[in-house]
Write an enzyme that holds these catalytic residues in place. Structure first.
Site, PDB file in Angstrom:
ATOM      1  N   TRP A 130       0.854  -1.193   0.000  1.00 23.74           N
ATOM      2  CA  TRP A 130       0.000   0.000   0.000  1.00 23.74           C
ATOM      3  C   TRP A 130       0.892   1.245   0.000  1.00 23.74           C
ATOM      4  O   TRP A 130       1.882   1.308   0.744  1.00 23.74           O
ATOM      5  CB  TRP A 130      -0.887  -0.028   1.253  1.00 23.74           C
ATOM      6  CG  TRP A 130      -1.794   1.156   1.416  1.00 23.74           C
ATOM      7  CD1 TRP A 130      -2.562   1.752   0.459  1.00 23.74           C
ATOM      8  CD2 TRP A 130      -2.043   1.879   2.629  1.00 23.74           C
ATOM      9  NE1 TRP A 130      -3.282   2.786   1.009  1.00 23.74           N
ATOM     10  CE2 TRP A 130      -2.981   2.889   2.334  1.00 23.74           C
ATOM     11  CE3 TRP A 130      -1.576   1.761   3.936  1.00 23.74           C
ATOM     12  CZ2 TRP A 130      -3.459   3.783   3.285  1.00 23.74           C
ATOM     13  CZ3 TRP A 130      -2.055   2.649   4.888  1.00 23.74           C
ATOM     14  CH2 TRP A 130      -2.978   3.648   4.562  1.00 23.74           C
ATOM     15  N   ASP A 211      -1.674  -5.831   8.461  1.00 22.77           N
ATOM     16  CA  ASP A 211      -2.611  -4.782   8.079  1.00 22.77           C
ATOM     17  C   ASP A 211      -3.866  -5.496   7.594  1.00 22.77           C
ATOM     18  O   ASP A 211      -3.843  -6.210   6.590  1.00 22.77           O
ATOM     19  CB  ASP A 211      -1.987  -3.918   6.970  1.00 22.77           C
ATOM     20  CG  ASP A 211      -2.841  -2.695   6.671  1.00 22.77           C
ATOM     21  OD1 ASP A 211      -4.005  -2.662   7.127  1.00 22.77           O
ATOM     22  OD2 ASP A 211      -2.349  -1.783   5.978  1.00 22.77           O
ATOM     23  N   LYS A 246     -13.882  -0.077   5.050  1.00 21.86           N
ATOM     24  CA  LYS A 246     -14.496  -0.775   3.915  1.00 21.86           C
ATOM     25  C   LYS A 246     -15.604  -1.711   4.373  1.00 21.86           C
ATOM     26  O   LYS A 246     -16.700  -1.689   3.823  1.00 21.86           O
ATOM     27  CB  LYS A 246     -13.474  -1.585   3.112  1.00 21.86           C
ATOM     28  CG  LYS A 246     -12.038  -1.162   3.244  1.00 21.86           C
ATOM     29  CD  LYS A 246     -11.690   0.042   2.435  1.00 21.86           C
ATOM     30  CE  LYS A 246     -10.321   0.507   2.889  1.00 21.86           C
ATOM     31  NZ  LYS A 246      -9.704   1.523   2.180  1.00 21.86           N
TER      32      LYS A 246
HETATM   33  C1  LMR Z   1      -6.652   2.660  -0.714  1.00 21.09           C
HETATM   34  O1  LMR Z   1      -5.655   1.945  -0.694  1.00 21.09           O
HETATM   35  O2  LMR Z   1      -7.075   3.207  -1.742  1.00 21.09           O
HETATM   36  C2  LMR Z   1      -7.453   2.871   0.556  1.00 21.09           C
HETATM   37  O3  LMR Z   1      -6.879   2.139   1.585  1.00 21.09           O
HETATM   38  C3  LMR Z   1      -7.627   4.308   0.871  1.00 21.09           C
HETATM   39  C4  LMR Z   1      -6.374   4.918   1.406  1.00 21.09           C
HETATM   40  O4  LMR Z   1      -6.385   5.392   2.548  1.00 21.09           O
HETATM   41  O5  LMR Z   1      -5.369   4.953   0.686  1.00 21.09           O
END
Ligand code: LMR
Length: 397
Positions: A130, A211, A246
């Protein structure tokens, strides 16, 4: 003094939402941020959430501060959601759950606690991961290193490389894993692979940090927790960061939690006291509303079963759109491995061959917004935008 600042780049994910807002094209498509959308492209408030909010408004008598780690009942309910109603014996005494503002808040608080350990650990993250993970942990003062994870050619988990990679961290280092629905690839370990990961982490004395932002979006609430629960059975220490953005649709209520398993009850008290210091010096104590909603739903059999049905509907819609996406790509003879995309779980699909330049062309030429890594939010696909999305992809590929 502010003139001495340099201009910071836009956020890799929310920067797209801003750019999308500025785009005058009426047919624009936003598949950037990981947000569920219904067939009409709306992000609904779940019916269970509205019902809980009605009860809360009627019953609320005070807005007095919450405890630093949040309400005990919320903590118990979150712990059961993560570890199951029948967790391994003794887990309750070893587990500290603190309410946090979203999953991001949980990760940041964890980062600050880790940075205070006498031997400051390095955090090992999957490649890719992420977009915000690096920023969160480096802001907390931690060093990051990369672990192999994804084989872009096969569009699959490179399990051998991951296991080998787990030989590199030093004992006491932290390994950041995604509990399910890996963001951005959608590629998760199988239960057998989770078992092997747990064994390797244990043998190498590494601390897993999970996570867990998409519980319920892969195969189901219990199925998606299998990996986390295997880690909890095998390892003396474990950190899990939950997000309810989510699965409860509580994006703007910033609702999450951190659950930390310590070796025993005494160590858990040390954890609790340090969590409190990290929280108090950041945001003092958590915002109550989102956690009140989650607690009200999970504590009421009828609301909880309504919520689980809504979660299943969201999961099914995403799966349906994944299939439609693959079929539409195939009809356009796109050179993409449809079977691999169908194996991915959760909200995201990482499209091999799409990098920053292709993502930029999709924005400029087609007003289609996806993350620069080639990540598509499958939950934003609808029967009415799928053709244009696939035309754009074929165009840039
Ligand atoms: C994403 O990865 O798009 C979501 O988890 C929103 C974010 O906070 O980035």
């Amino acid at each position: 003094m502010f003139r001495t600042l340099t201009l910071a780049p836009p956020d890799a994910i929310f920067g797209l939402t801003e750019a999308f807002g500025r785009d005058p094209n009426p047919d624009k498509i936003n598949l950037g941020a990981g947000v569920f959308k219904d067939e009409a492209g709306r992000t609904p408030v779940l019916a269970a959430v509205t019902a809980a909010e009605r009860r809360l408004v009627d019953g609320e008598r005070s807005k007095v501060y919450r405890p630093i780690v949040g309400e005990a009942r919320y903590g118990e309910l979150v712990r059961d959601l993560v570890f199951g109603d029948e967790p391994p014996p003794g887990l309750g005494d070893r587990c500290v759950t603190a309410h946090s503002p979203g999953g991001t808040g949980a990760l940041r608080v964890v980062g600050e606690c880790l940075a205070k350990l006498p031997r400051r650990p390095t955090v090992w993250v999957t490649t890719p991961t992420w977009a915000n993970h690096r920023a969160i942990f480096s802001a907390a003062g931690l060093r990051l290193e990369a672990l192999p994870y994804f084989d872009a050619t096969a569009n699959a988990l490179d399990f051998g490389a991951l296991l080998d990679g787990l030989n590199r961290p030093a004992p006491g280092d932290v390994v950041l894993l995604h509990g399910c629905c890996h963001n951005p690839t959608g590629v998760d370990p199988s239960p057998t692979q989770w078992q092997q990961i747990a064994e390797r982490l244990s043998a190498r004395e590494l601390l897993p940090l999970v996570d867990f932002a998409y519980q319920g979006f892969g195969d189901g609430l219990q199925e998606d927790a299998q990996g986390v629960r295997m880690l909890a059975e095998r390892l003396p220490e474990l950190i899990v960061c939950s997000s309810f953005s989510k699965n409860f649709g509580l994006y703007n209520e910033r609702t999450g939690a951190v659950s930390i398993l310590a070796e025993n009850a005494d160590a858990a008290e040390l954890v609790r006291s340090n969590l409190k210091v990290a929280i108090r010096s950041n945001y003092s104590n958590p915002p109550a509303h989102g956690a009140n909603i989650v607690r009200t739903i999970l504590d009421d059999a009828e609301l909880a079963s309504g919520w689980r049905a809504e979660l299943a509907m969201m999961r099914d819609r995403i799966r349906g759109m994944r299939t439609l996406f693959v079929e539409t790509l195939a009809a356009k003879r796109a050179s993409l491995d449809g079977a691999a995309i169908l194996r991915q779980r959760g909200m995201f699909s990482l499209i091999p061959g799409v990098g920053p330049a292709a993502a930029q062309s999709m924005r400029d030429k087609y007003s289609v917004y996806i993350v620069d890594s080639g990540r598509i939010n499958v939950a934003g696909i609808t029967p009415s935008n799928v053709e244009r999305l696939c035309d754009a992809l074929v165009g840039v590929l």
